[in-house]
Scaffold this active site. Sequence first.
Site, PDB file in Angstrom:
ATOM      1  N   ASP A 220     -17.665  -0.354 -10.844  1.00  0.00           N
ATOM      2  CA  ASP A 220     -18.583  -0.054 -11.854  1.00  0.00           C
ATOM      3  C   ASP A 220     -19.776  -0.160 -11.267  1.00  0.00           C
ATOM      4  OD1 ASP A 220     -19.030   0.339 -14.767  1.00  0.00           O
ATOM      5  OD2 ASP A 220     -20.172  -1.353 -14.626  1.00  0.00           O
ATOM      6  N   GLU A 285     -18.114   4.142  -8.959  1.00  0.00           N
ATOM      7  CA  GLU A 285     -18.954   5.103  -9.900  1.00  0.00           C
ATOM      8  C   GLU A 285     -20.515   4.824  -9.408  1.00  0.00           C
ATOM      9  OE1 GLU A 285     -20.871   4.733 -14.183  1.00  0.00           O
ATOM     10  OE2 GLU A 285     -20.695   3.138 -12.982  1.00  0.00           O
TER      11      GLU A 285
HETATM   12  C1  BGC Z   1     -19.635   2.154 -17.493  1.00  0.00           C
HETATM   13  C2  BGC Z   1     -19.926   1.782 -18.745  1.00  0.00           C
HETATM   14  C3  BGC Z   1     -20.563   0.282 -19.083  1.00  0.00           C
HETATM   15  C4  BGC Z   1     -21.584   0.381 -17.760  1.00  0.00           C
HETATM   16  C5  BGC Z   1     -21.889  -1.010 -17.940  1.00  0.00           C
HETATM   17  C6  BGC Z   1     -20.620   2.296 -16.655  1.00  0.00           C
HETATM   18  O1  BGC Z   1     -20.489   2.392 -15.475  1.00  0.00           O
HETATM   19  O2  BGC Z   1     -18.795   3.093 -17.029  1.00  0.00           O
HETATM   20  O3  BGC Z   1     -19.004   2.154 -19.800  1.00  0.00           O
HETATM   21  O4  BGC Z   1     -21.262   0.317 -20.214  1.00  0.00           O
HETATM   22  O5  BGC Z   1     -21.158   0.722 -16.732  1.00  0.00           O
HETATM   23  O6  BGC Z   1     -21.229  -1.751 -17.066  1.00  0.00           O
END
Ligand code: BGC
Length: 552
Positions: A220, A285
């Site tokens: 993330d 991500e």
């Molecule tokens: C996630 C979100 C989240 C955010 C904070 C993003 O990359 O996909 O759902 O709110 O990170 O962790």
Amino acid sequence: MTASHATPPAASDRTPPNADHDWWRSAVVYQVYVRSFADANADGIGDLEGVRRRLPYLRDLGVDALWLTPFYTSPMVDGGYDVADYRDVDPLFGTLADFDAMIADAHALGLRIIVDLVPNHTSDRHPWFQAALTAGPGSAERERYLFADGRGEGGKLPPNDWESIFGGPAWTRLPDGQWYLHLFDPAQPDLNWRHPEVRAEFEDVLRFWLDRGVDGFRIDVAHGMIKAEGLPDVGFSTLTTGRRQVELLGKGRLPYFDQDEVHDIYRAWRPILDSYPGGRMAVAEAWAETPQRLARYIGPDELHQAFSFDFLDATWSAESFRKVIDTALAESAIVGAPTTWVLSNHDKQRHVTRYGDGPEGLRRARAATLLMLALPGSAYLYQGEELGLPEVLDLPDELRQDPAFRRTGESRDGCRVPIPWNGELPPYGFGPQGCDLSWLPAPATWGALSVAAQTGAPGSTLELYRDALRIRRAHPALAADAGDVTWLETGPGVLAFSRAAAGTVLTCVVNISGGPAPVDGYGDPLVASEPLTARDGGRLLPVDSAAWFERR
Ligand code: BGC
């Protein structure tokens, strides 16, 4: 902070489904938003036992792996992306024993499990943050986060002009006068990744889940962990220009994203992943200003993949799709890793609705799916897209739970409505029989979209996904190492490309032209998102549809 809560399962339960180390290169990964997938304990919230019971459905659907969104101990301010204990399961979702049972069953069915790792920030309930609050300014406990004194008279202004992705300033002031950084909600304080304890902690967390048998991690905010030295201003803010800083995501440089030192973290993680058998992987991500900068996250000494998010912003036009595909394939060549295609996820409006709510949107979404699944690389599906679920646009405001909603008026809840499994009435078998709870209400019209209603129904979206995934799995031209994408000459508004392998050519045709398109000469149809029609001994592909053909 390094103790395990329970003994990991026996090695025999942790054996990955097969020994293919490169499984992720062409995998179809199904994203499970755990709290909305299936509820086994009748509290209206999905859980790990619910996932376990539905694994045969996912095996039959034909996916290779599951990505589970965070199920760790959390006050659930951001749907679990605010983690208070990285080594335990939140009671809402079950126990570590439930996780072990789920992954053992998944592996027995040949499904791999990717878990979400949230390293950029913790929950404000995490013991480290609680200790930092108690210990006060100047303490060692505050060093693990990004605390700073404010600017202006009495330090009453934030330390810099950074903005939260969820809107508003990225800093919150404490009663003792200091400010702390949170790129997301104030309940998600950012960690200080220059602190050796933070690094050691997450290396241990990786091992904790690898020991439990996970096949990979979705990282993330993988571009966010390191902030520029001195925390310099961006130079503009919504207050000064009306432009939100987040608009630069993926397009420009921000001092809190994509800093060079973030790569040191991944270079430390990769040997850990590689020290486990069976091809353990990580997908980032990550957002970066250029494909070249994104490429730096990928490679034999860093992460395996980074999501290609361009499809999420593509409009329903041949030019837009062609551009997205060409760009992503070019990026893939730069990074030396296959593309990761994504049409929907838990942060974006569902693609059925993006392409036009109602029958038109569904028709286009089905075509887009055939387009995506014919491309080389891996594909990430978001739960419910195989049912053709639309975004739920009319959720009552008081039920919305996305923290961004309170700060910006924008909410991601509409794509997080629980899955309809069976029955005529909400929540359509989301929980055990007789349970009518669900944390978000499903629309009264979803009975016809349920898994039970679509199973075996000719032409249903579920059967289309099953057919496409079965063919994708078996067809040599769709295998990981099959031939490149070759674009074919077509009329305006029609996209056609071929991939060849082992003496067969697979051609995918998508018709966005506004009228039926001739599809003669491509070979035998294998699967189509709408029935082909006959014309003068040939065939026509209806408008807003796609089909795969095979020629030997
Ligand atoms: C996630 C979100 C989240 C955010 C904070 C993003 O990359 O996909 O759902 O709110 O990170 O962790």
